[in-house]
Design an enzyme around this catalytic site. Structure first.
Site, short mmCIF file in Angstrom:
data_model
loop_
_atom_site.label_atom_id
_atom_site.label_comp_id
_atom_site.label_asym_id
_atom_site.label_seq_id
_atom_site.Cartn_x
_atom_site.Cartn_y
_atom_site.Cartn_z
N GLY A 1 0.86 -1.18 0.00
CA GLY A 1 0.00 0.00 0.00
C GLY A 1 0.90 1.23 0.00
O GLY A 1 1.85 1.32 0.78
N GLN B 1 -5.99 -8.84 -2.17
CA GLN B 1 -5.95 -7.80 -1.14
C GLN B 1 -7.36 -7.39 -0.69
O GLN B 1 -7.56 -6.99 0.45
CB GLN B 1 -5.20 -6.55 -1.66
CG GLN B 1 -3.70 -6.72 -1.79
CD GLN B 1 -3.30 -7.14 -3.18
OE1 GLN B 1 -4.05 -7.82 -3.88
NE2 GLN B 1 -2.11 -6.76 -3.60
N ASP C 1 -1.40 4.67 -6.29
CA ASP C 1 0.04 4.45 -6.07
C ASP C 1 0.87 5.60 -6.64
O ASP C 1 1.99 5.84 -6.19
CB ASP C 1 0.47 3.12 -6.69
CG ASP C 1 -0.03 1.98 -5.83
OD1 ASP C 1 -1.20 1.58 -6.00
OD2 ASP C 1 0.73 1.52 -4.95
N LYS D 1 -4.03 -0.42 -8.21
CA LYS D 1 -4.06 -1.88 -8.39
C LYS D 1 -4.78 -2.27 -9.68
O LYS D 1 -5.82 -1.71 -10.01
CB LYS D 1 -4.75 -2.50 -7.18
CG LYS D 1 -4.91 -4.00 -7.21
CD LYS D 1 -3.60 -4.74 -7.40
CE LYS D 1 -2.52 -4.38 -6.41
NZ LYS D 1 -1.18 -4.85 -6.79
O1 MRU Z 1 0.38 -4.20 -4.63
P1 MRU Z 1 -0.20 -3.43 -3.48
O2 MRU Z 1 -1.05 -4.27 -2.59
O3 MRU Z 1 0.85 -2.64 -2.72
O4 MRU Z 1 -1.16 -2.37 -4.18
C1 MRU Z 1 -1.81 -1.45 -3.37
C2 MRU Z 1 -2.76 -0.58 -4.11
O5 MRU Z 1 -2.88 -0.61 -5.30
C3 MRU Z 1 -3.51 0.42 -3.27
O6 MRU Z 1 -4.77 0.67 -3.81
C4 MRU Z 1 -2.72 1.74 -3.23
O7 MRU Z 1 -1.38 1.51 -2.86
C5 MRU Z 1 -3.31 2.72 -2.29
S1 MRU Z 1 -3.16 2.20 -0.60
C6 MRU Z 1 -3.87 3.40 0.36
#
Ligand code: MRU
Length: 346
Positions: free
Chosen positions: A49, A193, A234, A245
């Protein structure tokens, strides 16, 4: 209450992580004392995240300094270790941002770095609460409803941040105001997730929700079962294009067709004004074994190829609003595509 990430002094200086690969069945914390283990934990999504990765970056610098002191590293060895944390995952800008926020303090000593890292961690929680209030205000005004039905993707709660959450923070805020009817949480293949983490958090918070297959999401939107989609980010580029994601852009397309708002929630540290558009975002390509296997069991025929981009980019003109702690920007309706500048002050 759980903590996804924190710095601990005893039994030794370490970054304590709630192991997100084991949730929801096992709740265990692990203490990370070596930079290489932190890099491994980031890459395996033990900590994940974007905002939690920002804190990992800042605390990672302190961790490298602690390890350097134990092992009499040279300055070059220390800088290499810090760089390895910065480069552990490419898409969430927060990781590099967190490292860069404290890196210049290395000559001042570990206490100076830790003080700055703690401030980043505290600010993350406060920023998430602020953006959640602003985002909830915007959604209730825009929809004109007293209670909204929400769809979300991936995990954006306390697990993905230092605390409270971003998209899930808005959902919490709506719930606390009595303005939330139901949440549809996409399972979020391939690492689940949504099914594992978002559902775990929503259950703890007593928030009524369905977990649905990712393939159900666009139909849930087109059938009129939800009033708004809320996702995290991200990296948000200068024009408002947003990496999140993989699967997020499918929600945005369906929302546009259905005529309902698609809202992005993120702290300003996720906004990357140095990158002009989403074309400049490095999308992490993860091992195809994550696509082939389900809970350790092969699900595809032996020998076939898998494609596993971890993120996708939603173009700014599909995004109704981007909520940060500094305000809500409306890239889809703004005349100036460099709308994100208005909500970023660093
Ligand atoms: O691969 P991840 O689980 O780190 O991806 C996370 C996401 O895509 C979240 O939606 C994003 O980081 C925002 S977290 C507040």
């Amino acid at each position: 209450m759980f903590k996804a990430i924190e710095w601990v002094e005893s039994p030794q200086e370490a970054i304590r992580l709630l192991d997100q690969t084991a949730l929801p069945s096992v709740e265990k914390y692990i203490d990370i004392i070596e930079t290489a283990s932190l890099v491994d934990a980031i890459q395996r999504l033990v900590v994940r995240g974007a905002p939690a990765l920002g804190a990992s970056g800042a605390y990672g610098v302190a961790l490298a300094m602690s390890e350097a002191a134990r092992n009499n590293w040279t300055k070059d060895q220390l800088q290499e270790a810090i760089q390895s944390v910065r480069d552990a995952r490419p898409t969430a800008v927060n990781l590099a941002w967190g490292v860069d926020q404290v890196r210049d303090l290395v000559p001042d000593g570990i206490e100076a770095v830790l003080t700055a890292a703690h401030l980043i961690a505290e600010a993350d929680v406060a920023n998430n609460k602020k953006l959640s209030e602003l985002g909830a205000d915007w959604i209730l005004k825009k929809t004109g409803k007293d209670k909204v039905r929400v769809i979300t993707h991936c995990n954006t709660g306390g697990l993905a941040t230092v605390g409270w959450g971003t998209a899930l923070g808005i959902i919490r805020e709506l719930h606390d105001r009595g303005a939330l009817e139901i949440v549809y949480a996409d399972e979020t293949r391939p690492l689940l997730q949504g099914a594992r983490l978002t559902s775990w958090e929503l259950k703890q918070l007593g928030i009524d929700h369905f977990v649905e297959a990712d393939g159900a999401a666009s139909s849930t939107i087109l059938r009129g079962l939800v009033d708004v989609a809320i996702i995290g980010a991200d990296r948000i580029t200068a024009n408002g294009d947003t990496a999140n994601k993989v699967g997020s852009v499918a929600l945005a397309l369906a929302c546009q067709r259905a005529g309902i708002p698609f809202v992005v929630a993120a702290p300003a540290s996720t906004v990357d004004l140095d990158t002009a558009t989403g074309d400049g975002i490095h999308i992490e390509l993860r091992t195809d074994s994550e696509v082939h296997e389900f809970q350790g069991m092969r699900a595809t025929p032996e020998g076939v190829k898998g494609f596993n981009p971890a993120f996708d980019v939603t173009p700014f003109d599909l995004i109704s609003a981007i909520a940060t702690e500094n305000g809500v920007a409306e890239p889809a309706t703004a005349n100036d595509p460099r709308v994100m500048e208005t909500v970023v002050t660093r």
